[in-house]
Design an enzyme around this catalytic site. Structure first.
Site, PDB file in Angstrom:
ATOM      1  N   PRO A   2     -25.631 -10.239 -41.197  1.00 52.28           N
ATOM      2  CA  PRO A   2     -24.108  -9.661 -41.294  1.00 52.28           C
ATOM      3  C   PRO A   2     -23.077 -10.801 -42.060  1.00 52.28           C
ATOM      4  O   PRO A   2     -23.033 -11.968 -41.476  1.00 52.28           O
ATOM      5  CB  PRO A   2     -23.604  -9.689 -39.727  1.00 52.28           C
ATOM      6  CG  PRO A   2     -24.895 -10.092 -38.978  1.00 52.28           C
ATOM      7  CD  PRO A   2     -25.921 -10.643 -39.915  1.00 52.28           C
ATOM      8  N   GLU A   3     -22.566  -9.979 -43.010  1.00 52.42           N
ATOM      9  CA  GLU A   3     -21.553 -10.799 -43.592  1.00 52.42           C
ATOM     10  C   GLU A   3     -20.175  -9.821 -43.666  1.00 52.42           C
ATOM     11  O   GLU A   3     -20.285  -9.024 -42.779  1.00 52.42           O
ATOM     12  CB  GLU A   3     -22.031 -10.902 -45.212  1.00 52.42           C
ATOM     13  CG  GLU A   3     -23.208 -11.775 -45.335  1.00 52.42           C
ATOM     14  CD  GLU A   3     -23.704 -12.049 -46.646  1.00 52.42           C
ATOM     15  OE1 GLU A   3     -23.119 -12.084 -47.558  1.00 52.42           O
ATOM     16  OE2 GLU A   3     -25.036 -12.091 -46.770  1.00 52.42           O
ATOM     17  N   LYS A  61     -16.313 -13.335 -40.727  1.00 54.04           N
ATOM     18  CA  LYS A  61     -17.466 -12.663 -39.954  1.00 54.04           C
ATOM     19  C   LYS A  61     -16.882 -12.759 -38.651  1.00 54.04           C
ATOM     20  O   LYS A  61     -17.828 -12.503 -37.843  1.00 54.04           O
ATOM     21  CB  LYS A  61     -18.669 -13.503 -40.132  1.00 54.04           C
ATOM     22  CG  LYS A  61     -18.957 -13.425 -41.723  1.00 54.04           C
ATOM     23  CD  LYS A  61     -19.952 -14.438 -42.088  1.00 54.04           C
ATOM     24  CE  LYS A  61     -20.160 -14.945 -43.614  1.00 54.04           C
ATOM     25  NZ  LYS A  61     -21.084 -15.891 -43.684  1.00 54.04           N
ATOM     26  N   ARG A 129     -31.860 -13.677 -32.389  1.00 54.73           N
ATOM     27  CA  ARG A 129     -32.152 -15.026 -32.636  1.00 54.73           C
ATOM     28  C   ARG A 129     -31.116 -15.746 -31.727  1.00 54.73           C
ATOM     29  O   ARG A 129     -31.150 -17.150 -31.822  1.00 54.73           O
ATOM     30  CB  ARG A 129     -32.058 -15.377 -33.869  1.00 54.73           C
ATOM     31  CG  ARG A 129     -33.422 -15.238 -34.697  1.00 54.73           C
ATOM     32  CD  ARG A 129     -33.284 -15.191 -36.314  1.00 54.73           C
ATOM     33  NE  ARG A 129     -33.224 -13.805 -36.527  1.00 54.73           N
ATOM     34  CZ  ARG A 129     -33.394 -13.564 -38.188  1.00 54.73           C
ATOM     35  NH1 ARG A 129     -33.545 -14.459 -38.778  1.00 54.73           N
ATOM     36  NH2 ARG A 129     -33.657 -12.425 -38.236  1.00 54.73           N
ATOM     37  N   ARG A 302     -32.659 -21.768 -47.142  1.00 47.88           N
ATOM     38  CA  ARG A 302     -32.605 -20.452 -47.355  1.00 47.88           C
ATOM     39  C   ARG A 302     -33.252 -20.097 -48.770  1.00 47.88           C
ATOM     40  O   ARG A 302     -33.772 -20.943 -49.177  1.00 47.88           O
ATOM     41  CB  ARG A 302     -31.307 -20.005 -47.054  1.00 47.88           C
ATOM     42  CG  ARG A 302     -30.098 -20.833 -47.174  1.00 47.88           C
ATOM     43  CD  ARG A 302     -28.919 -20.367 -47.014  1.00 47.88           C
ATOM     44  NE  ARG A 302     -28.136 -20.203 -45.593  1.00 47.88           N
ATOM     45  CZ  ARG A 302     -28.190 -21.237 -44.744  1.00 47.88           C
ATOM     46  NH1 ARG A 302     -28.264 -22.327 -45.213  1.00 47.88           N
ATOM     47  NH2 ARG A 302     -27.497 -21.061 -43.683  1.00 47.88           N
TER      48      ARG A 302
END
Length: 317
Positions: A2-3, A61, A129, A302
């Site tokens: 999610p951004e 966010k 997570r 990443r």
DNA sequence: AACACATCCTGACTGC
DNA sequence: TGCAGTCAGGATGTGT
């Protein structure tokens, strides 16, 4: 992941159901999702029960809902103005369900509300997570005295309009914020020698951009992710910001990017922006501009996706 | 002070 | 079939 576009899609989905809704009960299935509520889960339940949700607001966010507390807890809160603050982290989801709907896997917190029309709705916070969280936080004045974030036109003149949760106050305005100050961001870029992607992801420079949209904006402007931020010409910086805004707005219009199962709107549906991606997740596929294979490099724990032909590192850019 | 990197966290997936 | 290992990356805290 999610951004901004995904969080905005969630915000827009929550707002009609939750604005002016009253909290009837809270079910905590995993206390770790409340780790940012430092006073603990019991305090969370006590403070939130009976509260009226006044709006759903977003900056970058971060999402928050200004609260009108139940009379029974108002005295204990003193003069503090509070909001329920949510962050989706890596894998957070917020669903609106009926109590009779089948349970959603990995649900961590359920907030039962009654809408102004008397409808019972379950707000379910799902998070694989557990990087995301819910918390109740104090609202403080914004540094510039302007609105804390984006909600909708009904924010005008409301007591919470120019406030922001203390835990989100350090976050810069996002590119879709009407008070976004491009010149302020440019001055921050000019002082940073870090790679441009690192700076794009720094929420204190500008907020809302994550790994997917950073890769996309850099591809669109033919910039290498490790190009030092202070080597950007004014033209390059301006182009980058134009692309960031364009891509974020386009993704909002498509309901966000559902690259994997980690992002869904409040009804559990996927977004459609994935089909518009040119770099993220396109490893080894031909670049949509020159045909060379898109490369993925490990970077900051990443991945960074880019076209080695179109996006070259330069002395100045 | 600015910058770089480690940490948290778990389900889905891969390979043997 | 089962198990170990790998991967995903938001925000924050620590170390240089």
């Amino acid at each position: 992941m999610p951004e901004l576009p995904e969080v905005e899609t969630v915000r827009a989905g929550l707002a009609p159901a939750l604005t002016n809704a009253r909290v009837l009960g809270i079910q905590i299935l995993d206390e770790r999702s409340l780790k940012r509520h430092l006073a603990g889960p019991r305090d969370f339940v006590r403070t939130l029960t009976g509260a009226k949700i006044l709006s759903v607001v977003r900056r970058g966010k971060f999402l928050w809902m200004p609260l009108e507390l139940d009379e029974s807890v108002r005295a204990a809160a003193g003069d503090k103005k509070l909001a329920l603050v949510g962050h989706l982290g890596m894998s957070g989801q917020m669903f609106l369900r009926k109590q009779s709907d089948p349970e959603d896997k990995l649900t961590r917190v359920v907030i039962s509300v009654e809408t102004p029309r008397g409808k019972a709705v379950e707000f379910r916070f799902i998070d694989q997570r557990i990087f995301g969280s819910l918390a109740i936080d104090e609202l403080v004045a914004t540094e510039d005295g302007k609105p804390g974030g984006f909600s909708n036109s009904s924010a005008a003149g409301k007591w919470w309009q120019n406030l922001i949760p203390s835990t989100a106050a350090h976050i810069a305005r996002d590119p879709l914020d009407e008070n976004f100050d491009s010149e302020l961001v440019r001055s921050k870029f000019a002082k940073k020698h870090s790679g441009i992607k690192r700076v794009l992801l720094d929420q204190q420079v500008l907020s809302g951009v994550g790994n997917i949209y950073a890769d996309e904006a850099l591809w669109a402007t033919k910039l290498h992710y490790d190009q030092p931020a202070d080597t950007l010409s004014r033209a390059s910086f301006d182009a980058l910001i134009v692309e960031v805004k364009r891509i974020l707005a386009a993704a909002v219009a498509e309901g966000g990017t559902s690259f994997d199962e980690q992002y869904k709107n409040v009804n559990g549906e996927s977004g459609y922006f994935e089909v518009s991606l040119n770099a993220y997740g396109m490893t080894d596929r031909p670049c949509n501009r020159c045909g060379r294979a898109i490369r993925r490099e490990s970077w900051m724990n990443r991945g960074s996706h880019f076209c080695p032909n179109c996006q070259k590192l330069r002395k100045r850019a």
